[in-house]
Design a protein around this motif. Structure first.
Motif, short mmCIF file in Angstrom:
data_model
loop_
_atom_site.label_atom_id
_atom_site.label_comp_id
_atom_site.label_asym_id
_atom_site.label_seq_id
_atom_site.Cartn_x
_atom_site.Cartn_y
_atom_site.Cartn_z
N ASN A 303 -19.74 2.05 -17.74
CA ASN A 303 -20.89 1.84 -17.91
C ASN A 303 -20.96 1.53 -19.65
O ASN A 303 -21.07 2.41 -20.44
CB ASN A 303 -21.65 3.21 -17.68
CG ASN A 303 -23.12 3.04 -18.28
OD1 ASN A 303 -23.49 1.71 -18.74
ND2 ASN A 303 -24.08 3.87 -18.10
N SER A 323 -29.45 3.69 -16.37
CA SER A 323 -28.15 3.57 -15.71
C SER A 323 -28.01 4.10 -14.46
O SER A 323 -27.63 3.81 -13.69
CB SER A 323 -27.02 4.33 -16.76
OG SER A 323 -26.92 3.77 -17.84
N MET A 327 -27.61 2.62 -10.80
CA MET A 327 -26.63 3.13 -9.63
C MET A 327 -27.26 3.76 -8.36
O MET A 327 -26.74 3.50 -7.33
CB MET A 327 -25.57 4.04 -10.48
CG MET A 327 -24.84 3.40 -11.47
SD MET A 327 -24.00 2.00 -11.00
CE MET A 327 -24.45 0.81 -12.21
N ALA A 334 -23.41 7.06 -11.62
CA ALA A 334 -23.15 6.60 -12.73
C ALA A 334 -21.85 6.95 -13.47
O ALA A 334 -21.39 8.06 -13.11
CB ALA A 334 -24.32 6.95 -13.63
#
Length: 558
Positions: A303, A323, A327, A334
């Motif tokens: 990430n 994020s 995901m 994540a």
């Protein structure tokens, strides 16, 4: 581990609970971790000898940057033989012994895989050059005639991430100027042509070679770069790519990469023990990154959007939400990281963000006390988030970026090239200190110099200097990882719930747990919500409230 399905109504995809979904994975940069033979370069026997330290730290797995046979033009990311250990790092038997010892200690081992490019010393490339135009080995790379009357211009206008053009001209066997070859990084790193079936076949066998040796997974270098647009079209505009933000381009994040990773996932799934693959995928959006971790592709993706997030409540909350949502949509965890071998250590970078340099591309000296205070708070924030966390060697010691390395010792291939990736990656790669009051601080056995010089101030940051010292950064990390492993609310489920707080305060609950972080400029008073489990720095507490200084985080059990 038994697979459990999360059937919450807000789950877009059924989510199996597996070891890697909330693992803490520790990156080892082999040349800078531990030197067993005193030559100044870290190696596999050195890593092997320090594995108990990593077990005691509390991580779940280690990720090793490349240790394959390589001329070391780019610190091993130019691979000449993917099935051989470079003698500077040891032998294949050393790799096998490291994997066995790690497993005996309860640690999994992830190795780097470099599929976008090889070394120019790779047998395929050497034959392609030596045999000249028409060699079948040229089809396994991107060889093209040049433009211009005499072929004197590169085939297209693509730049190298390391600076200059992404093309280098060859010399024919008869000494005349020849074709050009593509290298998105250094000239010593020619890009593979993944349209050629021999390339795909070769990497499937490489995967099986290391899986048979016992590795638990792979970190895929430049996972977004394998497939290029048909015809290698011009960009049409003058640009310079940077590793941190290549954006939309004809040679990165092409849809064709996903077929490659689906074939790799089938291989990984053949092996017992949940072997995984992790994408180093720089893409324009989190949704594009999430495509790499759909259920039939890779398991995790770094990430990098979070790594570059500003140190303020609005940006942090926005990026964490985005994020998790991206995901969640594909049923993947994540991932979170603050430092690695390609970016400025977050002890410096997070303070540089105050001046607008969020990425910290050109590292500058910062107040070491303020930098460490913010870094410790950021680490507790990261380790409290749902998903998997990646730590970079030495961050558990609070190591700062080394910003004053002399030019003659720098080895980043971009340092001496025009523009491009700035060439300052050596500052985060300085060997870590283990013990003693002078360099190399136990890095090697004979007290000789390390491959990059270590600062004098690092004596106070060594493992021995922080061992069992209350309040040390090493003690903080060990405590945080122990709590993360034992607290029932900090497992794999995506169970974050935001909690409003005073201005400048970011806080969230997970089941029976709260994380509160003061990202503001001054101290704030927050209501006590339960037992204080851990704080990143000194706090003032009374029965009803806790006063948090700026850049301080606290964990609570509710």
């Amino acid at each position: 581990m038994t697979s459990v399905i999360d059937r919450r109504e807000d789950s877009a995809v059924a989510v199996p609970v597996s070891w890697w979904r909330d693992a803490v994975i520790y990156q080892i940069y082999p040349r800078s971790f531990a030197d067993s033979n005193g030559d100044g370069m870290g190696d596999l026997p050195g890593i092997r000898s320090r594995l108990p330290y990593l077990r005691d730290l509390g991580v779940d797995a280690v990720w090793l940057s490349p240790f394959y046979a390589s001329p070391q033009a780019d610190a091993g990311y130019d691979v000449a033989d993917y099935r051989t250990v470079d003698p500077v790092f040891g032998t294949l038997a050393d790799a096998q012994g490291l994997i066995t010892d790690a497993h005996d200690l309860g640690l999994r081992v992830i190795v780097d895989l470099v599929p976008n490019h090889s070394s120019d010393r790779h047998e395929w490339f050497r034959r392609a050059v030596a045999e000249g135009p028409g060699s079948p080995f040229r089809d396994r790379y991107h060889f093209r005639p040049g433009r211009g009357a005499g072929g004197e211009l590169p085939p297209n206008d693509w730049p190298s991430i390391f600076g200059g053009p992404a093309w280098t001209r060859t010399t024919n066997p008869d000494g005349t100027p020849g074709e050009w070859y593509l290298h998105l990084f250094a000239p010593e790193q020619p890009d593979f042509n993944w349209d050629h079936p021999a390339v795909a076949d070769e990497f499937r066998t490489i995967l099986r070679f290391w899986l048979d040796l016992g590795v638990d997974g792979f970190r895929i270098d430049v996972a977004h770069g394998l497939v290029k647009a048909q015809g290698l079209p011009d960009l049409g505009v003058e640009t310079q790519w940077h590793l941190l933000d290549v954006g939309v381009s004809p040679c990165f994040d092409r849809d064709g990469v996903h077929d490659i990773y689906r074939s790799w996932r089938r291989i990984l799934d053949e092996y017992p023990g949940e072997r995984i693959a992790v994408a180093e995928a720089w893409a324009p959006t989190l949704e594009r990154v999430a495509a790499y971790v759909r259920p039939d592709e890779l398991h995790q993706a770094f990430n990098f959007s979070y790594l570059g997030t500003g140190w303020n409540v609005a940006d942090q909350r926005r990026m964490i939400d985005a994020s998790l949502a991206a995901m969640r949509a594909v049923g993947a965890p994540a991932t979170w990281t603050l430092s690695n071998h390609d970016v400025v250590r977050h002890t410096n970078r997070l303070l540089q963000a105050d001046d607008g340099d969020v990425a910290g591309r050109r590292p500058t000296a910062v107040d070491p006390v303020a930098g460490l205070r913010r870094a410790r708070a950021a680490s507790l924030l990261l380790l409290a988030l749902p998903g998997s966390a990646y730590l970079y060697q030495g961050e558990e010691l609070g190591l700062p970026e080394v910003v004053d390395l002399p030019p003659e010792v720098r080895q980043d291939p971009a340092f001496h090239r025009a523009a491009g990736q700035d060439g300052y990656r050596d500052g985060c790669r300085v060997p870590i200190p283990w013990h003693g009051d002078q360099a190399p601080y136990g890095f090697g056995p004979d007290g000789g110099p390390s491959w990059l010089p270590q600062p004098e101030a690092w004596a106070e940051l060594s493992v021995a200097a922080q061992e069992n010292v209350p309040g040390s950064t090493l003690s903080l990390y060990r405590a945080a990882l122990a709590i993360r492993r034992s607290h029932p609310g900090l497992g794999a489920p995506d169970n974050l719930r935001w909690v409003d707080g005073p201005a400048g305060v970011l806080q969230f609950d997970r089941d029976g747990f709260r994380c509160t972080v003061n990202l503001g400029a001054g101290a704030v008073r927050v209501d006590r919500v339960g037992e204080v489990l851990l704080a990143s720095g000194p706090i003032d507490a009374d029965p009803d409230a806790v006063t948090l200084p700026a850049d301080t985080a606290v964990w609570w059990s509710r």
